[in-house]
Design a protein around this motif. Sequence first.
Motif, PDB file in Angstrom:
ATOM      1  N   ARG A 193       0.894  -1.075  -0.123  1.00  0.00           N
ATOM      2  CA  ARG A 193       0.077   0.198  -0.120  1.00  0.00           C
ATOM      3  C   ARG A 193       0.920   1.291  -0.006  1.00  0.00           C
ATOM      4  O   ARG A 193       0.613   2.101  -0.639  1.00  0.00           O
ATOM      5  N   GLY A 194       2.110   1.382   0.609  1.00  0.00           N
ATOM      6  CA  GLY A 194       2.753   2.383   0.642  1.00  0.00           C
ATOM      7  C   GLY A 194       3.531   2.795  -0.671  1.00  0.00           C
ATOM      8  O   GLY A 194       3.584   3.721  -1.153  1.00  0.00           O
ATOM      9  N   ILE A 195       3.835   1.670  -1.362  1.00  0.00           N
ATOM     10  CA  ILE A 195       4.331   1.978  -2.930  1.00  0.00           C
ATOM     11  C   ILE A 195       3.362   2.418  -3.668  1.00  0.00           C
ATOM     12  O   ILE A 195       3.878   3.334  -4.405  1.00  0.00           O
ATOM     13  N   ARG A 196       1.999   1.972  -3.460  1.00  0.00           N
ATOM     14  CA  ARG A 196       0.957   2.347  -4.530  1.00  0.00           C
ATOM     15  C   ARG A 196       0.727   3.701  -4.103  1.00  0.00           C
ATOM     16  O   ARG A 196       0.560   4.510  -5.009  1.00  0.00           O
ATOM     17  N   HIS A 197       0.807   4.190  -2.899  1.00  0.00           N
ATOM     18  CA  HIS A 197       0.761   5.559  -2.536  1.00  0.00           C
ATOM     19  C   HIS A 197       1.903   6.626  -2.925  1.00  0.00           C
ATOM     20  O   HIS A 197       1.568   7.620  -3.569  1.00  0.00           O
ATOM     21  N   LYS A 198       2.951   5.981  -2.917  1.00  0.00           N
ATOM     22  CA  LYS A 198       4.155   6.777  -3.386  1.00  0.00           C
ATOM     23  C   LYS A 198       4.032   6.848  -4.982  1.00  0.00           C
ATOM     24  O   LYS A 198       4.346   8.098  -5.376  1.00  0.00           O
ATOM     25  N   TYR A 199       3.407   5.860  -5.519  1.00  0.00           N
ATOM     26  CA  TYR A 199       3.428   6.145  -7.148  1.00  0.00           C
ATOM     27  C   TYR A 199       2.005   6.721  -7.535  1.00  0.00           C
ATOM     28  O   TYR A 199       1.686   7.011  -8.594  1.00  0.00           O
ATOM     29  N   GLY A 200       1.265   7.002  -6.704  1.00  0.00           N
ATOM     30  CA  GLY A 200      -0.304   7.506  -6.932  1.00  0.00           C
ATOM     31  C   GLY A 200      -1.052   6.541  -7.640  1.00  0.00           C
ATOM     32  O   GLY A 200      -1.917   7.134  -8.367  1.00  0.00           O
ATOM     33  N   LEU A 201      -0.961   5.420  -7.554  1.00  0.00           N
ATOM     34  CA  LEU A 201      -1.604   4.203  -8.086  1.00  0.00           C
ATOM     35  C   LEU A 201      -2.701   3.920  -7.071  1.00  0.00           C
ATOM     36  O   LEU A 201      -2.859   4.156  -5.934  1.00  0.00           O
ATOM     37  N   PRO A 202      -3.990   3.008  -7.686  1.00  0.00           N
ATOM     38  CA  PRO A 202      -5.097   2.767  -6.864  1.00  0.00           C
ATOM     39  C   PRO A 202      -4.558   1.661  -5.812  1.00  0.00           C
ATOM     40  O   PRO A 202      -3.644   0.809  -6.134  1.00  0.00           O
TER      41      PRO A 202
END
Length: 116
Positions: free
Chosen positions: A88-97
Amino acid sequence: MSYISGARSVDDEQVRIASSKIDGIGPKKAIQVRYRLGISWNIKIKELTKYQIDKMEQMIGQDHVVHWELKRGERADIERLISISCYRGIRHKYGLPLRGQRTHTNARTCRKLIRK
């Protein structure tokens, strides 16, 4: 316009409606605050005295996490997820769902930001 706990409230609205627009205060909590202060159900914000507004702010500040405290807590949670490099942190970082949504054909806005 008056400010209650950092949120703007329209003077012509009822107290329960105006206080439910504060971040962190929902309809039930707004009714509880109004009841504990002994305010009538149909009174409007412009009819409140300065003392009642101060008392309302004090009560909301003591009992509930609202406005900037709530936003700061949310941001801290996201920063923690990013720092431990979980999915979830990586997805937040890249702005993905984050929650398993499809990105092949949907989520165009966030994919545009990545391509640039």
